[in-house]
Every structure is written in C-alpha cells, then in structure tokens.
Write a protein that holds these residues in place. Structure first.
Motif, mmCIF file in Angstrom:
data_model
loop_
_atom_site.group_PDB
_atom_site.id
_atom_site.type_symbol
_atom_site.label_atom_id
_atom_site.label_comp_id
_atom_site.label_asym_id
_atom_site.label_seq_id
_atom_site.Cartn_x
_atom_site.Cartn_y
_atom_site.Cartn_z
ATOM 1 N N UNK A 74 5.510 2.462 -12.277
ATOM 2 C CA UNK A 74 4.224 2.435 -12.590
ATOM 3 C C UNK A 74 3.718 3.695 -13.434
ATOM 4 N N UNK A 75 4.453 4.701 -13.202
ATOM 5 C CA UNK A 75 4.448 6.026 -13.903
ATOM 6 C C UNK A 75 5.825 7.012 -13.648
ATOM 7 N N UNK A 76 5.928 7.411 -14.583
ATOM 8 C CA UNK A 76 7.230 8.354 -14.844
ATOM 9 C C UNK A 76 7.005 9.653 -15.103
ATOM 10 N N UNK A 77 7.436 10.836 -14.461
ATOM 11 C CA UNK A 77 7.233 12.045 -14.762
ATOM 12 C C UNK A 77 8.449 12.573 -15.270
ATOM 13 N N UNK A 78 8.489 12.646 -16.710
ATOM 14 C CA UNK A 78 9.732 13.214 -17.406
ATOM 15 C C UNK A 78 9.821 14.666 -17.448
ATOM 16 N N UNK A 82 5.311 2.591 -7.923
ATOM 17 C CA UNK A 82 6.425 3.310 -8.034
ATOM 18 C C UNK A 82 6.482 4.370 -9.062
ATOM 19 N N UNK A 83 6.846 5.756 -8.593
ATOM 20 C CA UNK A 83 6.991 6.798 -9.348
ATOM 21 C C UNK A 83 8.207 7.167 -9.537
ATOM 22 N N UNK A 125 16.381 -2.802 -6.513
ATOM 23 C CA UNK A 125 15.367 -2.347 -7.401
ATOM 24 C C UNK A 125 14.467 -3.635 -7.513
ATOM 25 N N UNK A 126 15.054 -4.898 -7.326
ATOM 26 C CA UNK A 126 14.234 -5.980 -7.269
ATOM 27 C C UNK A 126 13.308 -5.979 -6.150
ATOM 28 N N UNK A 127 13.662 -5.551 -4.981
ATOM 29 C CA UNK A 127 12.988 -5.546 -3.831
ATOM 30 C C UNK A 127 11.698 -4.224 -4.099
ATOM 31 N N UNK A 128 11.983 -3.267 -4.633
ATOM 32 C CA UNK A 128 10.833 -2.334 -5.114
ATOM 33 C C UNK A 128 9.865 -3.197 -5.904
ATOM 34 N N UNK A 129 10.200 -3.934 -6.769
ATOM 35 C CA UNK A 129 9.115 -4.557 -7.717
ATOM 36 C C UNK A 129 8.472 -5.747 -6.959
ATOM 37 N N UNK A 130 9.135 -6.545 -6.047
ATOM 38 C CA UNK A 130 8.591 -7.544 -5.264
ATOM 39 C C UNK A 130 7.467 -6.863 -4.342
ATOM 40 N N UNK A 131 7.713 -5.678 -3.940
ATOM 41 C CA UNK A 131 6.889 -5.171 -2.977
ATOM 42 C C UNK A 131 5.445 -4.886 -3.414
ATOM 43 N N UNK A 132 5.374 -4.728 -5.064
ATOM 44 C CA UNK A 132 4.078 -4.515 -5.403
ATOM 45 C C UNK A 132 3.520 -2.934 -5.135
ATOM 46 N N UNK A 133 4.278 -2.213 -4.320
ATOM 47 C CA UNK A 133 4.049 -0.807 -4.170
ATOM 48 C C UNK A 133 3.962 0.018 -5.613
ATOM 49 N N UNK A 188 0.841 -1.197 -0.118
ATOM 50 C CA UNK A 188 -0.159 -0.063 0.060
ATOM 51 C C UNK A 188 0.883 1.217 0.114
ATOM 52 N N UNK A 189 2.095 1.241 0.213
ATOM 53 C CA UNK A 189 3.131 2.288 0.233
ATOM 54 C C UNK A 189 3.326 2.700 -1.406
ATOM 55 N N UNK A 190 3.971 4.012 -1.203
ATOM 56 C CA UNK A 190 4.527 4.580 -2.496
ATOM 57 C C UNK A 190 6.029 4.807 -2.468
#
Length: 516
Positions: A181-185, A156-157, A146-154, A122-124
C-alpha cells in the motif's frame, strides 16, 4: 530528483560510512529509525498488531531495527524471520542479537514447513524480506507467504522496495511480489515505481532521507531523473520589460485533413498559450475557415489541396515546426512529408500521423534535424521501434533509436518518460483526466511553443510535459477525470506557469488560547 541505480545506492552507502566515520550497522540503524519515526508519527501509540517480516539480508536488518524500536515504544509487535537461505548478512546478525536483548518475544522463524501466521484486515504488515539486491525469483513457499499478505487485505508497508521486485527488470511472476500500500524508499525513488509493468506493486511511495553523503549525491550522474517543480523552475526564463512578440519565436503547426482540423486547432492554441510569440497553422484548404474563426490569434497558410496536405511550402521563417497531428497517411500527404523533410533544416516536433509515416518508411528518420522531438502515443511508438517484451525492453529500444538518429523521444504514460540517448527524464505531473482525445495534440503544441521561445530541445520536451501534466492536475479539481477535455488543458496552462512560483501552504499555527 536523481533516481539512483542499485550500484549507485551501494556505493553511496559505502562512501557515507567512510566519510562520516560510521559503521554500516550505524547506517542501518539510521535507516530503520527513519521508518520507525514515520510510523510513530502516524500511529501515535495505537495498539494495532504490527507484523514485521524480515529477510536474512540487510533489508531484513532494517526490519529488525524497526521492530526493536516499535517494541521499546510499547507497540503490539510480532516479528518474523523469513528463513529463505542459510546465509545471513553481518548487519542482520547484529540486529538479530539486539532485538533478542530487547524483548522476550524473539522473532518467529518461518520456513517452508511453517504455518502461515494469522493476519487480520485491521493489522499492519511491514515487508522487509528482500531488498534491492534480489537477483532471482522467490521460493514457492515465500510466494505463498506474499500471497497471504495480499489476501489478508491488511495495510502493507514496504521497506525501500516491495519484496520480489528487481531494480532493473520485470518480475516473471506477480505472485512472487509483495503488493504494498505504501513504500518508504531510502534516499531516492526507484525507477520501477514509474513503469506500468511494475508501478502496480506499490500504491504510493515516499522517499526518506537517511543522510547519504551530500557531496556524493551532488556530483552523481544518474541515468534517470524525476522531474518536479524544483527542477523545472531552474530552467524558467523570465521575460524582459522591453521584449515583444518577435522575442518569443514563431511556431508553425503543420497538419490536419478533412474532419481532423481540430487537432491543428488544439496544437496551435496550445503553442500560443505556452508562450510562443507568433503561431501560424499550415493546413489543407478545408481548415482555413475553421481556424480563422476559432483562433483569431493564429495566422493560417493553406495547401493547394482541399482535404489533405500535398505540398508543404511556405514563405515564412519559423523558429520551430510542430508537425503531423491530424494529417493522415494519404499517399499524397506521405510524399509531401518526404519532400519537406529532404529540404528542411528547421527544428521539429513530430507527432501522430507523421510518426506513422516515419515508422513505415524508416529511411526518412535520417533526414530529421538533430534533437528532433518525437511525441508518439504507445501504439505509434510500437510501430516505430517494434514490439517490446516489457517496459525495460521498451526503454532500451527507444534509447537505441534516440542514439542512432540523435532524437528526443517522449514515451507517454502515467509517468511520461523523455528519453535522450541513454538518459531518462521521468515526469511527476498528470492524471487519468489526460486520457481523452486531443491531449496529445495539446502536448505537441505546448512543447513547440516552449521551444519557439528559445529553450533547448531537450528542456522544451521535459518542461512542456511537466506544464501539460500540471495543468491537468489543477484543472481536475474543477472538471474531474471523466469530464476533462483537451481544451481544458490549454485553459490551465497559465495556472501551471503561476504554480511554479507558488509556495506550499503552511499549516496553521497552533495556539494555546483557552488552555491556560
């Protein structure tokens, strides 16, 4: 929209600071504030844990600005510094001191010995680890993070670009890239957002205006451009009151063989529906009755042979010729194409089996008129230019072919890219509903029909691809991806034209009625 290279982005930052009399730190503050504003508008004070991961360069500095503003606005923020090097950028250090003066919860330093931070689904996550300057793969411990980010399923911006991605090549190891999940370029999208090998690393992207000098952007020539409604609308030619069918050209569609007359039917219909004044189909004799029955608006000329093309000759003077769909690679048809190319001077749009013949006999490429348009699907393209290592290598090979023979090559995909010499024109329309038989024939017909009306060949290709995709975007609302067929794209071309002039819907005006 211009797609800036890494070097052009750096130059724009420097010129902006000079011309606006601001420091690079001020520009970083502006960029970070834009991302904070984007988040603040959507979060509205929600107390969801936000994990801000900052590198030690300028991308990390952006992350520190975001973390500081989130903190001062009362959000639940945890800030980390991913300490992958001993070097720190000046602006990172300035913003590191600023955040330490803002909160007692100083950024947590992460290195190879650190435990992975706890992140709930549920985090960001805000990824500000690496920016566009990355020139080597991440260290193994950073890859693990980075793999930890993905595994968390949170959610990701990514800030500007997902960390681990380069701007000009495909990463060697997908485990070393943040999957956002979203990139702000900042100011411009990145070319890697549109390539099959790299687009997967961000589900969505959005451009934030950070106030880069407008004069610099206006005069800047970029290798790549993103094509949307505003670009296409500038090319549109309105019709004169006293124009007639002869004013909009005569398109000739050449192709077909026994069992594949439908390809010519689709292309001919699409040429008419895209605006050609006259359309004639040149087919084997077996195609005469099907075409005359299905398309009364299209004139038909037949070859001497019943089942395939053998001698491409006609007594009309077409404005442009669309060639190749459904014709097969029969020896007789191959010889007919070779003989035709040796005497032809009419502009061409070449598709399907005609491209396969050119790929097998590449000496024929020298016979093509300048700025001939080729519309291969991926396998046909591979036959034409040879296998490629990745998407950047593919574009390089296509660019070399385009320059050698002065051709316009359509590289089909989710974001179809038109290549002319060293320039790339990235289409913004279309959807998976186009993944069905015959849509390529329709595209060739659309481009041919637009070119018949007097549009420049390059503009015809770009404009036609846009309309083709826009029609699919409009039609999918009625048919869904699975049920869309090629003829639906033809039916939607009128709506695609009309959409060029349709203003975006404005949100309903809020009132205070009942609240006073």
């Amino acid at each position: 929209m211009k797609i800036l290279s890494r070097e052009q982005i750096y130059k724009g930052d420097k010129l902006t600071a000079e011309r606006q009399n601001i420091s690079s730190t001020d520009l970083m503050e502006r960029a970070g504030m834009q991302i904070f504003n984007w988040l603040h508008l959507r979060m509205q004070g929600a107390q969801v844990p936000v994990h801000v991961f900052c590198g030690i360069g300028n991308n990390g500095g952006d992350g520190l600005v975001i973390a500081r503003h989130l903190t001062t606005h009362g959000y639940h923020v945890k800030t980390y510094v991913v300490n992958y090097s001993d070097k720190r950028s000046k602006d990172f250090l300035i913003n590191y001191e600023r955040i330490k003066q803002t909160t007692k919860d100083w950024p947590i330093l992460l290195d190879a010995e650190s435990e992975l931070p706890a992140i709930a689904k549920e985090d960001i996550i805000i990824d500000a680890v690496f920016g566009i300057g990355l020139n080597r793969p991440a260290a193994n411990w950073v890859k693990t993070l980075f793999q930890h980010f993905r595994a968390s399923k949170a959610f990701t911006l990514a800030v500007d670009i997902p960390s681990g991605l380069y701007t000009d090549k495909v990463p060697e190891d997908e485990q070393g890239v943040v999957w956002a999940g979203h990139t702000l370029s900042f100011q411009s999208p990145k070319l890697i957002f549109f390539l099959p090998d790299t687009a997967k690393y961000t589900a969505q992207w959005e451009v934030l205006d950070i106030g880069i000098d407008l004069e610099y952007l206006y005069h800047l020539n970029t290798q790549a451009n993103l094509i949307g409604k505003h670009e296409v609308l500038t090319w549109y030619k309105p019709r004169e009151k006293f124009s007639h069918k002869g004013s909009f050209g005569h398109a000739l569609i050449v192709g077909g063989s026994y069992g594949k007359i439908g390809a010519v039917s689709l292309a001919s219909h699409a040429a008419l529906a895209s605006g050609a004044g006259l359309v004639t189909a040149y087919v084997p004799k077996c195609g005469y009755i099907p075409l005359q029955t299905a398309l009364p608006e299209v004139m038909v000329i037949t070859d001497d042979k019943e089942e395939y093309l053998s001698n491409i000759t006609f007594n009309i003077t077409p404005t442009v010729i669309g060639l190749g769909m459904g014709m097969g690679v029969h020896e007789t048809s191959t010889k007919a194409l070779e003989a035709f190319l040796q005497q032809n001077n009419t502009p061409l749009v070449i598709d399907a089996d005609a491209i396969n013949i050119l790929a097998a006999q590449q000496d024929l490429l020298a016979l093509l008129p300048e700025q001939t348009i080729l519309t291969p699907h991926p396998k046909e393209l591979e036959r034409l230019v040879g296998p490629w290592q990745d998407d950047f290598d593919k574009l390089k090979k296509v660019s070399e072919l385009s320059k050698k023979y002065n051709l316009i090559v359509v590289v089909k995909g989710a974001n179809t890219i038109t290549v002319y010499h060293e320039n790339y024109y990235v289409n913004s329309t279309g959807n998976p509903g186009l993944a069905t038989a015959g849509t390529g024939d329709v595209l060739t017909g659309v481009i041919t029909g637009i070119m018949a009306q007097g549009y420049d060949p390059l503009i015809s290709a770009i404009f036609g691809i846009y309309l083709h995709g826009k029609s699919a975007d409009l039609q999918v609302e009625d048919y869904a991806y699975q049920s869309m067929v090629a003829s639906h794209i033809i039916e939607g071309l009128g709506a695609a034209y009309l959409d060029l002039f349709r203003q975006p819907e404005q949100p309903e005006q809020e009132t205070n009625e009942g609240q006073q």
